[in-house]
Scaffold this motif. Structure first.
Motif, mmCIF file in Angstrom:
data_model
loop_
_atom_site.group_PDB
_atom_site.id
_atom_site.type_symbol
_atom_site.label_atom_id
_atom_site.label_comp_id
_atom_site.label_asym_id
_atom_site.label_seq_id
_atom_site.Cartn_x
_atom_site.Cartn_y
_atom_site.Cartn_z
ATOM 1 N N GLN A 118 0.602 -1.485 0.187
ATOM 2 C CA GLN A 118 0.399 -0.095 -0.096
ATOM 3 C C GLN A 118 0.596 1.190 0.314
ATOM 4 O O GLN A 118 0.656 2.075 -0.798
ATOM 5 N N LYS A 119 1.608 1.202 1.077
ATOM 6 C CA LYS A 119 2.738 2.514 0.365
ATOM 7 C C LYS A 119 3.750 3.163 -0.597
ATOM 8 O O LYS A 119 3.419 4.204 -0.709
ATOM 9 N N LEU A 120 3.648 1.388 -1.219
ATOM 10 C CA LEU A 120 4.391 1.189 -2.678
ATOM 11 C C LEU A 120 3.563 1.502 -3.483
ATOM 12 O O LEU A 120 3.784 2.757 -4.484
ATOM 13 N N LEU A 121 2.148 1.494 -3.245
ATOM 14 C CA LEU A 121 0.661 2.350 -4.753
ATOM 15 C C LEU A 121 1.065 3.953 -4.519
ATOM 16 O O LEU A 121 0.377 4.291 -5.345
ATOM 17 N N ASP A 122 0.926 4.060 -2.857
ATOM 18 C CA ASP A 122 0.301 5.610 -2.690
ATOM 19 C C ASP A 122 1.711 6.159 -3.164
ATOM 20 O O ASP A 122 1.983 7.140 -3.701
ATOM 21 N N GLY A 123 3.020 5.646 -3.126
ATOM 22 C CA GLY A 123 3.788 6.678 -3.647
ATOM 23 C C GLY A 123 4.158 7.022 -4.936
ATOM 24 O O GLY A 123 4.404 7.596 -5.506
ATOM 25 N N VAL A 124 3.872 5.483 -5.500
ATOM 26 C CA VAL A 124 3.318 5.866 -7.286
ATOM 27 C C VAL A 124 2.215 6.963 -7.267
ATOM 28 O O VAL A 124 2.547 7.317 -8.264
ATOM 29 N N VAL A 125 1.033 6.731 -6.912
ATOM 30 C CA VAL A 125 -0.137 7.740 -6.426
ATOM 31 C C VAL A 125 1.174 9.591 -6.560
ATOM 32 O O VAL A 125 0.255 10.474 -7.866
ATOM 33 N N THR A 126 1.648 9.849 -5.412
ATOM 34 C CA THR A 126 2.634 10.633 -4.934
ATOM 35 C C THR A 126 3.614 10.917 -6.491
ATOM 36 O O THR A 126 4.058 12.693 -7.099
ATOM 37 N N ALA A 127 4.169 9.927 -6.861
ATOM 38 C CA ALA A 127 4.917 10.299 -7.925
ATOM 39 C C ALA A 127 4.709 10.789 -9.733
ATOM 40 O O ALA A 127 5.097 11.704 -9.999
ATOM 41 N N ALA A 128 3.106 10.090 -9.547
ATOM 42 C CA ALA A 128 2.706 10.303 -11.118
ATOM 43 C C ALA A 128 0.870 11.612 -10.676
ATOM 44 O O ALA A 128 0.846 12.138 -11.612
ATOM 45 N N THR A 129 1.370 12.194 -9.907
ATOM 46 C CA THR A 129 0.200 13.046 -9.686
ATOM 47 C C THR A 129 1.033 14.996 -10.573
ATOM 48 O O THR A 129 -0.296 15.362 -11.441
ATOM 49 N N PRO A 130 2.171 14.824 -10.363
ATOM 50 C CA PRO A 130 2.574 15.726 -11.502
ATOM 51 C C PRO A 130 1.795 15.719 -13.172
ATOM 52 O O PRO A 130 1.502 16.365 -14.130
ATOM 53 N N PHE A 131 1.538 14.394 -13.501
ATOM 54 C CA PHE A 131 1.373 14.277 -14.985
ATOM 55 C C PHE A 131 -0.434 14.728 -14.635
ATOM 56 O O PHE A 131 -0.465 14.142 -16.222
ATOM 57 N N LYS A 132 -0.680 14.558 -13.733
ATOM 58 C CA LYS A 132 -2.262 14.607 -14.347
ATOM 59 C C LYS A 132 -2.780 15.836 -14.532
ATOM 60 O O LYS A 132 -3.747 16.133 -15.915
ATOM 61 N N ARG A 133 -2.234 16.470 -15.358
ATOM 62 C CA ARG A 133 -1.958 17.777 -15.510
ATOM 63 C C ARG A 133 -1.870 17.627 -17.916
ATOM 64 O O ARG A 133 -2.674 18.423 -18.195
ATOM 65 N N PHE A 134 -1.419 16.631 -17.467
ATOM 66 C CA PHE A 134 -0.932 15.984 -19.223
ATOM 67 C C PHE A 134 -2.381 14.897 -19.100
ATOM 68 O O PHE A 134 -2.661 14.008 -20.038
#
Length: 207
Positions: A118-134
């Motif tokens: 779960q922590k790993l997936l939360d980290g993926v969400v955080t890392a991918a958040t800047p790409f929401k603009r795309f």
């Protein structure tokens, strides 16, 4: 069905230095090892890097058994790759290529062995958040990875169980006795997963 790992070590609770390290630092370690596999040209350096990673893995308390469990599925493939590269390019190059692959596997296993899913997936969400603009959807991306982490060991376990069953009936050389049950079980698993996602409103793209 028996539990089966696939390539990467499962999470091992602990309080080691690697366990306490920031997730971002662990991601950078995996990324750096992947990049190093393209840069390192000396098999002796690859050996030293692999030794350090194995030492870190053992310091986590995961043990040699889990380390071998992460590498074992690749053993036959690495043997073939090593022999072919030895024949084509010589022993030093073959050793470097095999060692660099092992570096990537052990580094990734170090991440999964010291980080809860779960922590790993939360980290993926955080890392991918800047790409929401795309137009990216970090939650769906993390969900996809989560399903993959759950599905691959399940299918690998299905194949192992079917193989053992076929061997007990003397049908281990019959492709149909191996492939058909795995195919049916995998399709059923995919349908169940799809139905579970649809029930939570995650099966279809938003309009």
């Amino acid at each position: 069905m028996r539990g089966h790992g696939f390539l990467l070590a499962n999470y091992v609770p602990g309080n080691s230095l690697v366990h306490r390290a920031p997730l971002g630092l662990k991601f950078l370690l995996v990324f750096g090892c992947g990049l190093a596999s393209f840069i390192i040209q000396d098999w002796s350096i690859s050996t030293a890097v692999l030794a350090v990673l194995c030492g870190l893995f053992l310091l986590t308390g995961a043990g040699l058994k889990r380390l071998w469990g992460a590498v074992r599925p690749l053993a036959a493939v690495l043997l073939v790759i090593g022999l072919f590269q030895w024949w084509q390019l010589g022993a030093p190059t073959a050793a470097r290529i095999v060692l660099n692959i092992l570096i990537c596997v052990v580094a990734a296993s170090l991440l999964t062995a010291t980080t809860p899913v779960q922590k790993l997936l939360d980290g993926v969400v955080t890392a991918a958040t800047p790409f929401k603009r795309f137009g990216a959807d970090p939650e769906r991306f993390a969900l996809t990875i989560g399903i993959m982490l759950r599905s691959i060991p399940y299918i690998a376990g299905t194949f192992a169980d079917v193989r053992d069953s076929a061997r007990a009936r003397g049908l281990e050389r019959n492709p149909r006795a191996l492939i058909l049950p795995v195919f049916i079980t995998s399709v059923a698993f995919a349908r169940q997963t799809g139905e579970a996602l649809a029930a939570r409103g995650l099966g279809e793209a938003e309009d």
